[in-house]
Scaffold this motif. Structure first.
Motif, mmCIF file in Angstrom:
data_model
loop_
_atom_site.group_PDB
_atom_site.id
_atom_site.type_symbol
_atom_site.label_atom_id
_atom_site.label_comp_id
_atom_site.label_asym_id
_atom_site.label_seq_id
_atom_site.Cartn_x
_atom_site.Cartn_y
_atom_site.Cartn_z
ATOM 1 N N ALA A 9 0.799 -1.231 0.000
ATOM 2 C CA ALA A 9 0.000 0.000 0.000
ATOM 3 C C ALA A 9 0.831 1.279 0.000
ATOM 4 C CB ALA A 9 -0.943 0.012 1.205
ATOM 5 N N THR A 10 2.139 1.192 0.221
ATOM 6 C CA THR A 10 2.964 2.399 0.247
ATOM 7 C C THR A 10 3.666 2.656 -1.083
ATOM 8 O OG1 THR A 10 4.869 1.175 1.137
ATOM 9 C CG2 THR A 10 3.370 2.212 2.729
ATOM 10 N N GLY A 11 3.548 1.747 -2.036
ATOM 11 C CA GLY A 11 4.192 1.915 -3.326
ATOM 12 C C GLY A 11 3.360 2.744 -4.297
ATOM 13 N N LEU A 12 3.893 2.940 -5.486
ATOM 14 C CA LEU A 12 3.230 3.766 -6.502
ATOM 15 C C LEU A 12 1.832 3.258 -6.821
ATOM 16 C CD1 LEU A 12 3.319 6.013 -8.670
ATOM 17 C CD2 LEU A 12 4.388 4.347 -10.201
ATOM 18 N N ILE A 13 1.714 1.994 -7.179
ATOM 19 C CA ILE A 13 0.417 1.408 -7.510
ATOM 20 C C ILE A 13 -0.411 1.210 -6.249
ATOM 21 C CG2 ILE A 13 -0.767 -0.552 -8.554
ATOM 22 C CD1 ILE A 13 0.795 1.171 -10.517
ATOM 23 N N ILE A 31 -7.603 -4.037 4.801
ATOM 24 C CA ILE A 31 -6.502 -4.396 5.693
ATOM 25 C C ILE A 31 -5.219 -4.196 4.904
ATOM 26 C CG2 ILE A 31 -5.371 -6.234 6.993
ATOM 27 C CD1 ILE A 31 -9.115 -6.347 6.348
ATOM 28 N N ALA A 32 -4.370 -3.298 5.357
ATOM 29 C CA ALA A 32 -3.153 -2.964 4.615
ATOM 30 C C ALA A 32 -1.940 -3.087 5.522
ATOM 31 C CB ALA A 32 -3.255 -1.545 4.056
ATOM 32 N N PRO A 33 -1.309 -4.258 5.568
ATOM 33 C CA PRO A 33 -0.095 -4.410 6.371
ATOM 34 C C PRO A 33 1.069 -3.657 5.732
ATOM 35 C CG PRO A 33 -0.527 -6.405 5.109
ATOM 36 C CD PRO A 33 -1.683 -5.495 4.871
ATOM 37 N N THR A 34 1.750 -2.857 6.505
ATOM 38 C CA THR A 34 2.869 -2.063 5.999
ATOM 39 C C THR A 34 3.995 -2.029 7.022
ATOM 40 O OG1 THR A 34 1.866 -0.034 6.878
ATOM 41 C CG2 THR A 34 1.403 -0.557 4.574
ATOM 42 N N ARG A 35 5.163 -1.594 6.570
ATOM 43 C CA ARG A 35 6.307 -1.442 7.470
ATOM 44 C C ARG A 35 6.198 -0.173 8.313
ATOM 45 N NH1 ARG A 35 10.722 -4.670 6.327
ATOM 46 N NH2 ARG A 35 10.742 -5.740 4.314
ATOM 47 N N ARG A 36 5.533 0.837 7.761
ATOM 48 C CA ARG A 36 5.361 2.099 8.493
ATOM 49 C C ARG A 36 3.888 2.488 8.465
ATOM 50 N NH1 ARG A 36 7.780 3.350 3.543
ATOM 51 N NH2 ARG A 36 6.635 4.851 2.235
ATOM 52 N N PRO A 37 3.422 3.213 9.477
ATOM 53 C CA PRO A 37 1.996 3.525 9.583
ATOM 54 C C PRO A 37 1.483 4.377 8.429
ATOM 55 C CG PRO A 37 3.124 3.918 11.665
ATOM 56 C CD PRO A 37 4.196 3.701 10.639
ATOM 57 N N LEU A 38 0.233 4.139 8.073
ATOM 58 C CA LEU A 38 -0.469 4.929 7.075
ATOM 59 C C LEU A 38 -1.396 5.927 7.766
ATOM 60 C CD1 LEU A 38 -1.537 1.998 4.708
ATOM 61 C CD2 LEU A 38 0.265 3.678 4.246
ATOM 62 N N VAL A 45 -7.678 -0.783 8.278
ATOM 63 C CA VAL A 45 -6.954 -1.458 9.352
ATOM 64 C C VAL A 45 -5.515 -1.574 8.873
ATOM 65 C CG1 VAL A 45 -6.698 -3.567 10.708
ATOM 66 C CG2 VAL A 45 -8.983 -2.756 10.080
ATOM 67 N N ASN A 46 -4.576 -1.016 9.648
ATOM 68 C CA ASN A 46 -3.199 -0.899 9.179
ATOM 69 C C ASN A 46 -2.206 -1.509 10.179
ATOM 70 O OD1 ASN A 46 -0.838 1.821 8.914
ATOM 71 N ND2 ASN A 46 -0.873 -0.044 7.702
ATOM 72 N N PRO A 47 -2.103 -2.844 10.173
ATOM 73 C CA PRO A 47 -1.101 -3.461 11.048
ATOM 74 C C PRO A 47 0.315 -3.168 10.547
ATOM 75 C CG PRO A 47 -2.127 -5.112 9.632
ATOM 76 C CD PRO A 47 -2.873 -3.843 9.413
ATOM 77 N N VAL A 48 1.173 -2.717 11.426
ATOM 78 C CA VAL A 48 2.577 -2.497 11.077
ATOM 79 C C VAL A 48 3.313 -3.810 11.313
ATOM 80 C CG1 VAL A 48 4.667 -1.203 11.626
ATOM 81 C CG2 VAL A 48 2.433 -0.051 11.659
ATOM 82 N N VAL A 49 3.923 -4.342 10.249
ATOM 83 C CA VAL A 49 4.460 -5.703 10.294
ATOM 84 C C VAL A 49 5.901 -5.764 9.807
ATOM 85 C CG1 VAL A 49 2.158 -6.686 9.903
ATOM 86 C CG2 VAL A 49 3.692 -6.291 7.957
ATOM 87 N N ASP A 50 6.521 -6.877 10.108
ATOM 88 C CA ASP A 50 7.805 -7.259 9.532
ATOM 89 C C ASP A 50 7.497 -8.361 8.529
ATOM 90 O OD1 ASP A 50 10.270 -8.259 8.851
ATOM 91 O OD2 ASP A 50 10.937 -8.648 10.913
#
Length: 211
Positions: A9-13, A31-38, A45-50
């Motif tokens: 979800a943090t990339g261009l597309i 649900i958008a798991p990312t390395r950094r918060p959105l 729902v934005n779980p910050v994950v590894d």
């Protein structure tokens, strides 16, 4: 459809897809798991994950469909091994966990030339991922294969910008599959694929993404 998992979800597309999904009345939860918060949103729902250690029992895997826009370049990743981890291992891990928890549809932003038998490492990696996803048993699997993407990325990629200018100028005389693809078209097609969830395996070539 009610619940959508968006990977990348943090990339261009991914950013464009996220905006479209949050605005769609057909999606009740993203649900958008990312390395950094959105940025917060009532439907998000934005779980910050590894991504190297995804939690296998998280509630976020209970979704109807997955849209995957995870990806990098060998240059940005730093090595072939790191690129393979981001563009192959991470999407496959997400797909396996979502499928195990009942997801029925999966759509992937792959690439023009994806082929598990290719001599080109990039294309072979993309093709191997497509092949692995096909073996997971999703009711609906859509593989988008855009060529060179337009738009501005967060990371400065001088080579891509020069290519965009050259291919953009030559667009009218180039075969359609080699023309620059607007990222908005790819994002819209990615979301449409999971919303429609047509049964079977579908490949969307670059020229079809031009509209």
């Amino acid at each position: 459809m009610s619940r959508l998992l968006l990977a990348g979800a943090t990339g261009l597309i991914g950013q464009i897809t996220l905006t479209l999904a949050l605005a769609s009345p057909r999606v009740t939860r993203v649900i958008a798991p990312t390395r950094r918060p959105l940025p917060a949103h009532p439907k998000l729902v934005n779980p910050v994950v590894d991504f190297d250690a995804l939690p296998g029992d998280a509630d976020g895997w209970h979704v109807d469909a997955v849209a995957c826009a995870l990806g990098t370049t060998i240059r940005d990743a730093g090595s072939r091994a790191a690129f393979h981890r981001v563009d192959h291992d991470y999407p496959l891990a997400v797909a396996r966990l979502a499928r195990a928890h009942g997801a029925r549809a999966f759509a992937l932003v792959s690439a023009l030339g994806a082929d598990p038998a290719s001599r080109v490492f990039y294309s072979r990696t993309k093709g191997e991922l497509e092949q692995a996803l096909a073996n997971l048993g999703f009711d609906s699997l859509t593989l988008l294969r855009p060529g060179l993407l337009g738009g501005d990325r967060a990371q400065h990629r001088a080579g891509e910008r020069w290519a965009q200018r050259i291919f953009g100028a030559l667009g009218p005389v180039l075969p359609r599959r080699y023309r620059v693809v607007p990222p908005e078209r790819v994002a819209a097609a990615l979301l449409e694929a999971v919303l429609d969830a047509r049964p079977g395996r579908h490949v969307v070539p670059s020229e079809q993404l031009l509209g």
